[in-house]
Motif scaffolding. Sequence first.
Motif, PDB file in Angstrom:
ATOM      1  N   LYS A 529     -40.971  20.797 -10.407  1.00  0.00           N
ATOM      2  CA  LYS A 529     -39.384  20.500 -10.292  1.00  0.00           C
ATOM      3  C   LYS A 529     -38.569  21.658 -10.611  1.00  0.00           C
ATOM      4  CE  LYS A 529     -40.435  16.084 -12.776  1.00  0.00           C
ATOM      5  NZ  LYS A 529     -40.102  15.301 -11.459  1.00  0.00           N
ATOM      6  N   ALA A 530     -39.028  22.947 -10.470  1.00  0.00           N
ATOM      7  CA  ALA A 530     -38.170  23.998 -10.700  1.00  0.00           C
ATOM      8  C   ALA A 530     -37.719  24.467  -9.342  1.00  0.00           C
ATOM      9  CB  ALA A 530     -38.901  25.182 -11.390  1.00  0.00           C
ATOM     10  N   MET A 531     -36.344  24.797  -9.228  1.00  0.00           N
ATOM     11  CA  MET A 531     -35.629  25.369  -8.048  1.00  0.00           C
ATOM     12  C   MET A 531     -34.568  26.246  -8.688  1.00  0.00           C
ATOM     13  SD  MET A 531     -35.305  22.401  -5.237  1.00  0.00           S
ATOM     14  CE  MET A 531     -34.338  21.259  -6.402  1.00  0.00           C
ATOM     15  N   ALA A 532     -34.171  27.258  -7.689  1.00  0.00           N
ATOM     16  CA  ALA A 532     -33.067  28.238  -8.063  1.00  0.00           C
ATOM     17  C   ALA A 532     -32.638  28.664  -6.748  1.00  0.00           C
ATOM     18  CB  ALA A 532     -33.374  29.393  -8.748  1.00  0.00           C
ATOM     19  N   PHE A 533     -31.195  28.205  -6.269  1.00  0.00           N
ATOM     20  CA  PHE A 533     -30.805  28.506  -5.133  1.00  0.00           C
ATOM     21  C   PHE A 533     -29.156  28.621  -5.138  1.00  0.00           C
ATOM     22  CE2 PHE A 533     -31.076  23.909  -5.653  1.00  0.00           C
ATOM     23  CZ  PHE A 533     -29.735  23.289  -4.845  1.00  0.00           C
ATOM     24  N   MET A 534     -28.676  29.200  -4.067  1.00  0.00           N
ATOM     25  CA  MET A 534     -27.205  29.028  -3.907  1.00  0.00           C
ATOM     26  C   MET A 534     -26.835  28.543  -2.677  1.00  0.00           C
ATOM     27  SD  MET A 534     -26.056  32.980  -5.193  1.00  0.00           S
ATOM     28  CE  MET A 534     -24.601  32.705  -5.333  1.00  0.00           C
ATOM     29  N   ARG A 535     -25.620  28.135  -2.492  1.00  0.00           N
ATOM     30  CA  ARG A 535     -25.153  27.332  -1.379  1.00  0.00           C
ATOM     31  C   ARG A 535     -23.759  27.542  -1.132  1.00  0.00           C
ATOM     32  NH1 ARG A 535     -23.602  21.226  -0.916  1.00  0.00           N
ATOM     33  NH2 ARG A 535     -24.075  21.405  -3.296  1.00  0.00           N
ATOM     34  N   LEU A 536     -23.520  28.039  -0.005  1.00  0.00           N
ATOM     35  CA  LEU A 536     -22.165  28.365   0.565  1.00  0.00           C
ATOM     36  C   LEU A 536     -21.867  27.391   1.773  1.00  0.00           C
ATOM     37  CD1 LEU A 536     -19.779  30.292   0.621  1.00  0.00           C
ATOM     38  CD2 LEU A 536     -21.246  31.534   2.298  1.00  0.00           C
ATOM     39  N   GLY A 537     -20.672  26.820   1.742  1.00  0.00           N
ATOM     40  CA  GLY A 537     -20.418  25.812   2.701  1.00  0.00           C
ATOM     41  C   GLY A 537     -18.816  25.928   2.803  1.00  0.00           C
ATOM     42  N   TYR A 538     -18.247  25.402   4.278  1.00  0.00           N
ATOM     43  CA  TYR A 538     -17.140  25.001   4.496  1.00  0.00           C
ATOM     44  C   TYR A 538     -16.878  23.792   5.191  1.00  0.00           C
ATOM     45  CZ  TYR A 538     -12.969  25.565   7.929  1.00  0.00           C
ATOM     46  OH  TYR A 538     -12.010  25.259   8.597  1.00  0.00           O
ATOM     47  N   GLN A 539     -15.919  22.994   4.791  1.00  0.00           N
ATOM     48  CA  GLN A 539     -15.522  21.824   5.366  1.00  0.00           C
ATOM     49  C   GLN A 539     -14.255  21.755   5.891  1.00  0.00           C
ATOM     50  OE1 GLN A 539     -16.104  19.739   1.669  1.00  0.00           O
ATOM     51  NE2 GLN A 539     -17.922  18.672   2.134  1.00  0.00           N
ATOM     52  N   HIS A 540     -14.064  21.076   7.128  1.00  0.00           N
ATOM     53  CA  HIS A 540     -12.550  20.776   7.808  1.00  0.00           C
ATOM     54  C   HIS A 540     -12.395  19.530   7.948  1.00  0.00           C
ATOM     55  CE1 HIS A 540      -9.081  21.925  10.174  1.00  0.00           C
ATOM     56  NE2 HIS A 540      -9.677  21.022  11.058  1.00  0.00           N
ATOM     57  N   TYR A 541     -11.395  19.049   7.333  1.00  0.00           N
ATOM     58  CA  TYR A 541     -10.775  17.602   7.491  1.00  0.00           C
ATOM     59  C   TYR A 541      -9.740  17.373   8.561  1.00  0.00           C
ATOM     60  CZ  TYR A 541     -13.511  16.521   3.209  1.00  0.00           C
ATOM     61  OH  TYR A 541     -14.396  16.697   2.197  1.00  0.00           O
ATOM     62  N   GLU A 542      -9.690  16.618   9.514  1.00  0.00           N
ATOM     63  CA  GLU A 542      -8.512  16.057  10.126  1.00  0.00           C
ATOM     64  C   GLU A 542      -8.479  14.660  10.117  1.00  0.00           C
ATOM     65  OE1 GLU A 542      -8.480  17.541  14.184  1.00  0.00           O
ATOM     66  OE2 GLU A 542      -8.647  19.689  13.786  1.00  0.00           O
ATOM     67  N   PHE A 543      -7.202  14.271   9.562  1.00  0.00           N
ATOM     68  CA  PHE A 543      -7.030  12.738   9.234  1.00  0.00           C
ATOM     69  C   PHE A 543      -6.131  12.380  10.298  1.00  0.00           C
ATOM     70  CE2 PHE A 543      -8.031  14.575   5.280  1.00  0.00           C
ATOM     71  CZ  PHE A 543      -8.839  13.528   4.544  1.00  0.00           C
ATOM     72  N   GLU A 544      -6.592  10.826  10.602  1.00  0.00           N
ATOM     73  CA  GLU A 544      -5.772  10.176  11.740  1.00  0.00           C
ATOM     74  C   GLU A 544      -5.015   9.225  11.218  1.00  0.00           C
ATOM     75  OE1 GLU A 544      -8.581   9.119  14.810  1.00  0.00           O
ATOM     76  OE2 GLU A 544      -8.644  11.220  15.712  1.00  0.00           O
ATOM     77  N   TYR A 545      -5.521   8.689  10.149  1.00  0.00           N
ATOM     78  CA  TYR A 545      -4.957   7.520   9.335  1.00  0.00           C
ATOM     79  C   TYR A 545      -5.015   7.492   7.960  1.00  0.00           C
ATOM     80  CZ  TYR A 545      -5.606   5.298  13.798  1.00  0.00           C
ATOM     81  OH  TYR A 545      -5.702   4.896  15.265  1.00  0.00           O
ATOM     82  N   THR A 546      -3.852   6.678   7.223  1.00  0.00           N
ATOM     83  CA  THR A 546      -3.765   7.025   5.775  1.00  0.00           C
ATOM     84  C   THR A 546      -4.586   6.185   5.046  1.00  0.00           C
ATOM     85  OG1 THR A 546      -2.074   5.354   5.795  1.00  0.00           O
ATOM     86  CG2 THR A 546      -1.411   7.650   6.034  1.00  0.00           C
ATOM     87  N   GLY A 547      -4.938   6.544   3.808  1.00  0.00           N
ATOM     88  CA  GLY A 547      -5.693   5.759   2.686  1.00  0.00           C
ATOM     89  C   GLY A 547      -7.098   5.593   2.998  1.00  0.00           C
ATOM     90  N   SER A 548      -7.606   6.800   3.332  1.00  0.00           N
ATOM     91  CA  SER A 548      -9.130   6.812   3.282  1.00  0.00           C
ATOM     92  C   SER A 548      -9.670   6.838   2.098  1.00  0.00           C
ATOM     93  CB  SER A 548      -9.316   8.409   3.817  1.00  0.00           C
ATOM     94  OG  SER A 548      -9.061   8.633   5.131  1.00  0.00           O
ATOM     95  N   GLY A 549     -10.999   6.089   1.852  1.00  0.00           N
ATOM     96  CA  GLY A 549     -11.420   5.599   0.724  1.00  0.00           C
ATOM     97  C   GLY A 549     -10.898   4.780  -0.126  1.00  0.00           C
ATOM     98  N   ASN A 550      -9.995   4.038   0.554  1.00  0.00           N
ATOM     99  CA  ASN A 550      -9.168   3.013  -0.243  1.00  0.00           C
ATOM    100  C   ASN A 550      -9.054   1.458   0.578  1.00  0.00           C
ATOM    101  OD1 ASN A 550      -7.840   1.704  -2.571  1.00  0.00           O
ATOM    102  ND2 ASN A 550      -5.899   2.551  -1.699  1.00  0.00           N
TER     103      ASN A 550
END
Length: 587
Positions: A529-550
């Motif tokens: 079960k053992a793991m050891a790691f690093m994670r590097l990430g980049y996210q870019h969002y472009e919204f078209e409408y309001t209320g995302s997730g609601n």
Amino acid sequence: MVKKTLALFLAALLLAPATPFAAPSTDDLARQIDQLTQQLAALQEQLEEVRENTDYNSDSVEQLESSAAKWDEQSRIRFSGDYRFRMDYSDTDTKAYWGAGAIAGAVRDMQTVTGYDVQSILGMMNGYSAAERKGMIENLPASLAQMGLMQMGLMPGTAEFGAAFPSALAAVNAAGVVNGYSMTPKDTYENDILYTNRFRLGITADISDNLEFKGRLAMYKAWGMQSNPTDVGPYMMNQFYEMDGATTRQPADSVLRVDRAYINWTNVAGLPMWFSVGRRPTTDGPPAQLRMNTPERMATPVNFMDYAFDGATLGALFQNPIDFMGYSKIRFCYGRGFEAGPTAQANELDDMDFGGLSWDIINKGARFMNIQSFMAANIVNVPDGVTFTNPLEMALGTGDGTLNTANLGDIYHTSFVYMDKYTDLNYFLAGGWSRTDPDGVDEMGSTLLGSWWENPGSKDGYCIYGGVRYDLDDLGLKFGLEYNYGTKNWISMTPAHDDMTQAKLATRGHVGEVYLIWDLPVGNLLSDKAMAFMRLGYQHYEFEYTGSGNWLGAPVDIDKLSDPLNAQFFAPIDKMDQVYLTMEAWF
């Protein structure tokens, strides 16, 4: 051995010939008897030592058997866990918008001058264009004075109108309406660096051959904080981290909370069936394990359903007739998202429940396909633990200033995911469909994807999600790329997202993500079960409408926010960039 030696010694004495020797004297016989007595005493001491050693060994065996029983008892309970350190940078641009509080204040002023009720005022405003409504609210005293004169038959541009306007404006001012309202300007929210710690402890206990308990405790906090720093800014769903579906999933404090707790009863009635009940494993479902670098699936539902809830599952396992497909699992799942409690019949409130099917159609090695479909019944506007301001009540001075909980209708949801691996390339494709069926309105006039007491009818939303990950095992590196797009009326059930600020799979618009995983060279791992790691990430969002997730309120085109009837409770996000770095250890 001692007994054999003594027997041989006595036999030798008896068999020894007497004739060659002279008869012993009395002194010789006495001396020999004394020697035999000493030798017998010595032999008795050796026998006693052997007896004591035998008793000791017997006791040791009993102790070992007792210890083994205790070890076997303790082996029924197994622990595992993980720790994550995370760094985040975010840069968020918002659009200019009309705030709900400002429009509520304008409605109050209109009511004061005209005496109209709220619905009549909205009906009047709908008679104008969006640009005219904007000018009306910005210059509200003059607009109300003009409206009053027009009701008297005086038209703008006439001499009579010009002569009467100053006194009409003075009357509006005397009623307390002296200023207009303005839009909240666009802004940029930046968090240069946010540090968080997350610790989770998993527990598995065997109760019987066919019954086990599984649980997980979790602590998630920001450095130097005992509250959620990500609820500052336009991150709407992060404002509600107290809601049950997001417990332990957003930074809060250093308290260790229950994240999962359920029992599994397998081999029910001797059949390949199981029943499970409790706090469900319904977060970080497939295909999240690729991005999160876990070797196996972490939850039952597809990642579009990322919602921690309490419920039960009845499932069955069977072998597919085609070897390519491996085995299948089909489950009926039920859960509760809100408990209404006892309510008066005059103001009856129903429980919010989930129910549906989840079917692993294909499950063989890395090849996996699942389709799930469920209904969320009696959706409420305000989840448990959340206080939502009612700006109309605050502006009009009525009620308690907060939004009362109300049932709004039902949401139907279907999604699928297909995952596989070709040599070192992992890939997946997922899609989702949501449909709202509103049948109620709250005191703010909001319903499922509808606002201002309108009946929007049923609305359909869609999402597409795909990604790849290429593994370089010799270097301990993994490169990943993901993309998702949600339409105007798309609704995901993702309050338990793990994206720090905004749930990417809830986005009504585009999100792209690229990441790199490095398995740390820390030596031989001491557990499977053992793991050891690093994670590097980049996210870019472009919204078209309001209320995302609601699901509350009508989605609005991000470029049409100058209309006062498109007022928002939270700053609408236009674009957002996020960079994260984690260091994780699983044990």
